[in-house]
Scaffold this active site. Structure first.
Site, PDB file in Angstrom:
ATOM      1  N   ALA A 263      -4.980  -8.417 -21.096  1.00  0.00           N
ATOM      2  CA  ALA A 263      -3.616  -7.572 -21.160  1.00  0.00           C
ATOM      3  C   ALA A 263      -2.486  -7.947 -20.451  1.00  0.00           C
ATOM      4  O   ALA A 263      -1.579  -7.095 -20.472  1.00  0.00           O
ATOM      5  CB  ALA A 263      -3.987  -6.145 -21.192  1.00  0.00           C
ATOM      6  N   ALA A 264      -2.309  -9.004 -19.770  1.00  0.00           N
ATOM      7  CA  ALA A 264      -1.247  -9.336 -18.977  1.00  0.00           C
ATOM      8  C   ALA A 264      -0.005  -9.200 -19.731  1.00  0.00           C
ATOM      9  O   ALA A 264       1.080  -8.695 -19.538  1.00  0.00           O
ATOM     10  CB  ALA A 264      -1.543 -10.735 -18.413  1.00  0.00           C
ATOM     11  N   GLY A 265       0.025 -10.199 -21.036  1.00  0.00           N
ATOM     12  CA  GLY A 265       0.936 -10.280 -21.967  1.00  0.00           C
ATOM     13  C   GLY A 265       1.414  -8.738 -22.635  1.00  0.00           C
ATOM     14  O   GLY A 265       2.629  -8.698 -22.878  1.00  0.00           O
ATOM     15  N   ASP A 266       0.336  -8.037 -22.700  1.00  0.00           N
ATOM     16  CA  ASP A 266       0.492  -6.672 -23.506  1.00  0.00           C
ATOM     17  C   ASP A 266       1.351  -5.581 -22.381  1.00  0.00           C
ATOM     18  O   ASP A 266       2.385  -4.997 -22.650  1.00  0.00           O
ATOM     19  CB  ASP A 266      -0.793  -5.903 -23.865  1.00  0.00           C
ATOM     20  CG  ASP A 266      -1.499  -6.825 -24.997  1.00  0.00           C
ATOM     21  OD1 ASP A 266      -0.765  -7.529 -25.337  1.00  0.00           O
ATOM     22  OD2 ASP A 266      -2.615  -6.563 -24.925  1.00  0.00           O
TER      23      ASP A 266
HETATM   24  O1  RIB Z   1      -4.196  -9.009 -25.273  1.00  0.00           O
HETATM   25  C1  RIB Z   1      -5.373  -8.521 -24.844  1.00  0.00           C
HETATM   26  C2  RIB Z   1      -6.286  -7.675 -25.976  1.00  0.00           C
HETATM   27  O2  RIB Z   1      -6.439  -8.975 -26.879  1.00  0.00           O
HETATM   28  C3  RIB Z   1      -7.352  -7.272 -25.606  1.00  0.00           C
HETATM   29  O3  RIB Z   1      -7.341  -6.154 -25.136  1.00  0.00           O
HETATM   30  C4  RIB Z   1      -8.206  -7.776 -26.761  1.00  0.00           C
HETATM   31  O4  RIB Z   1      -8.829  -6.416 -27.596  1.00  0.00           O
HETATM   32  C5  RIB Z   1      -7.469  -8.387 -27.990  1.00  0.00           C
HETATM   33  O5  RIB Z   1      -6.934  -7.663 -28.675  1.00  0.00           O
END
Ligand code: RIB
Length: 327
Positions: A263-266
C-alpha cells in the site's frame, strides 16, 4: 476552507498476509513462515482511506460480496469516515481476496508479492456507475485504479472529463491503455514496471537502480499522449514528476524501517491527490505524499498502516522539512 471532495471508484480486497524468511521456488515447500495476518486493502479502498485520514471528504463506489470479508471491508472504509452509500453488495460473487507474501530477511528491506483474486471487483458494471454522470461535478478530484473492469474506468473518466473534474489514474496493476483514455487524464501514477508496460521504456538497470534519463523519456511518452501530469513512483529510488513546465525527481524519505511495503503506492497516490486538493504546489504535494508513504511502509498491512494527517505533520517536523526536499 471548504473540505475537498474526492471520489474513488475502485477495488476492495481482503489481504491474507504470509510473512516468510524464504519464498518458495517452483515445486518447493518451505517451512519458514513467520506469521500470518489478515488486513483490509485493495488499491481503491487504500487510496480512499488514505485521503480520508488526511482530512478529505471521500466517497467510494465499488462492489463487495455478501460475505464476511465484505462486511469487514465495508466497515474499514466506513470507520474512516468515507461515504460508502454507492458500494454495492452482490450475493452472487465473493469479495476479493489476495495472497500477500511478505519476504522478511534480517538486514534487508521487506519485499512483497501479491496475487489478487478479484471476485466482486470485476463484477462492477458500467450501469452500476451510471448514477455518477450527474453527480461527478460535485467532486474536486476522481481517483481510479485498474483493479475493476476497464470499461467502468473509461465511463467514469468520460463523465469526469465532460464536467472538467480532474482525474488521477493509478495505473496499477499494469494493463495496456489506449491513447483516448490517456488524453483525458489529469494525473497518472504508474510505478517503474507499469511505466515500462505503458511506454516500452525500461527505466531499471537490472541491479535495482534507476536510469533517470530513461524515466524522463518514459514520462515524456505519456505526456505526449496527452496526460497532463505524470508521476512515476520508483520504489526506494523515490519519485519522478513531469508536466509541460518541469521534470523533477525526489528521493525517498529514508528515515524509517521498512516493515511492509504493501500500500505504499496507494498511500502516495491518496496523499498526493489530497495535497493537490488542499492547494499545495506539485513539489509540495510530492514531498507530502513521500512522507505519508514513508509512515505506511513502517507498519504492517494496507489500511491498517495508513497514517492520519497529524502523524504526517509530525514526521515532516521531525525531519526539519522546510518547504522543499532534494530536487
Ligand atoms: O496496492 C496494494 C494493494 O494491492 C493490496 O492491499 C492488495 O489488496 C492489492 O490490491
Amino acid at each position: 476552507m471548504k473540505i475537498p471532495r474526492i471520489l474513488v471508484v475502485g477495488s476492495f480486497v481482503m489481504d491474507l498476509i504470509y510473512s516468510t524468511s524464504k519464498v518458495p521456488g517452483e515445486g518447493e515447500t518451505v517451512n519458514d513462515g513467520l506469521s500470518f495476518a489478515s488486513a483490509p486493502g485493495g488499491k481503491g479502498a487504500n487510496q480512499a482511506v488514505q485521503a480520508a485520514r488526511l482530512g478529505m471528504d471521500v466517497t467510494m463506489v465499488g462492489k463487495l460480496g455478501q460475505d464476511m470479508f465484505g462486511d469487514e471491508l465495508l466497515k474499514a472504509v466506513e470507520s474512516a469516515g468515507i461515504n460508502a452509500e454507492g458500494v454495492i453488495r452482490d450475493p452472487s460473487c465473493s469479495s476479493a481476496v489476495s495472497n500477500v507474501v511478505l519476504e522478511v530477511v534480517p538486514g534487508k528491506k521487506a519485499k512483497n508479492r501479491i496475487i489478487v483474486v478479484p471476485g466482486a471487483n470485476m463484477s462492477l458494471t458500467v450501469s452500476d456507475v451510471e448514477f455518477l454522470k450527474d453527480k461527478i461535478s460535485r467532486y474536486d478530484m476522481v481517483i481510479l485504479q485498474l483493479e475493476i473492469p476497464l470499461e467502468v474506468n473509461k465511463k467514469v473518466i468520460d463523465y469526469a472529463y465532460e464536467k472538467g473534474v480532474p482525474v488521477m489514474l493509478n495505473s496499477a496493476p499494469y494493463q495496456p491503455l489506449d491513447d483516448d483514455l490517456l488524453s483525458k487524464l489529469t494525473y497518472i501514477s504508474p510505478n517503474e514496471h507499469e511505466a515500462y508496460g505503458l511506454t516500452g521504456i525500461k527505466t531499471t538497470d537490472g541491479d535495482g537502480g534507476i536510469d533517470i534519463s530513461k524515466v524522463e523519456m518514459a514520462a515524456k511518452v505519456l505526456l505526449n499522449k496527452g496526460v497532463k501530469n505524470v508521476i512515476i513512483t520508483l520504489g526506494s529510488n523515490g519519485v519522478a514528476f513531469m508536466n509541460r513546465d518541469m521534470f523533477i525527481v525526489k528521493p525517498c524519505v529514508d528515515i524509517v524501517k521498512v516493515v511492509d511495503p504493501t500500500a505504499a503506492g496507494d498511500s502516495f497516490t491518496g496523499a498526493f491527490c489530497s495535497a493537490v486538493c488542499m492547494g499545495m504546489t506539485m513539489e509540495e504535494a510530492l514531498d507530502f505524499a513521500n512522507y505519508t508513504a514513508t509512515i505506511t511502509v513502517s507498519r504492517m498491512g494496507a489500511i491498517t498502516s495508513l497514517p492520519v494527517i497529524q502523524e504526517v505533520r509530525d514526521l515532516m517536523k521531525k525531519d526539519n522539512y522546510i518547504g522543499k526536499r532534494g530536487v
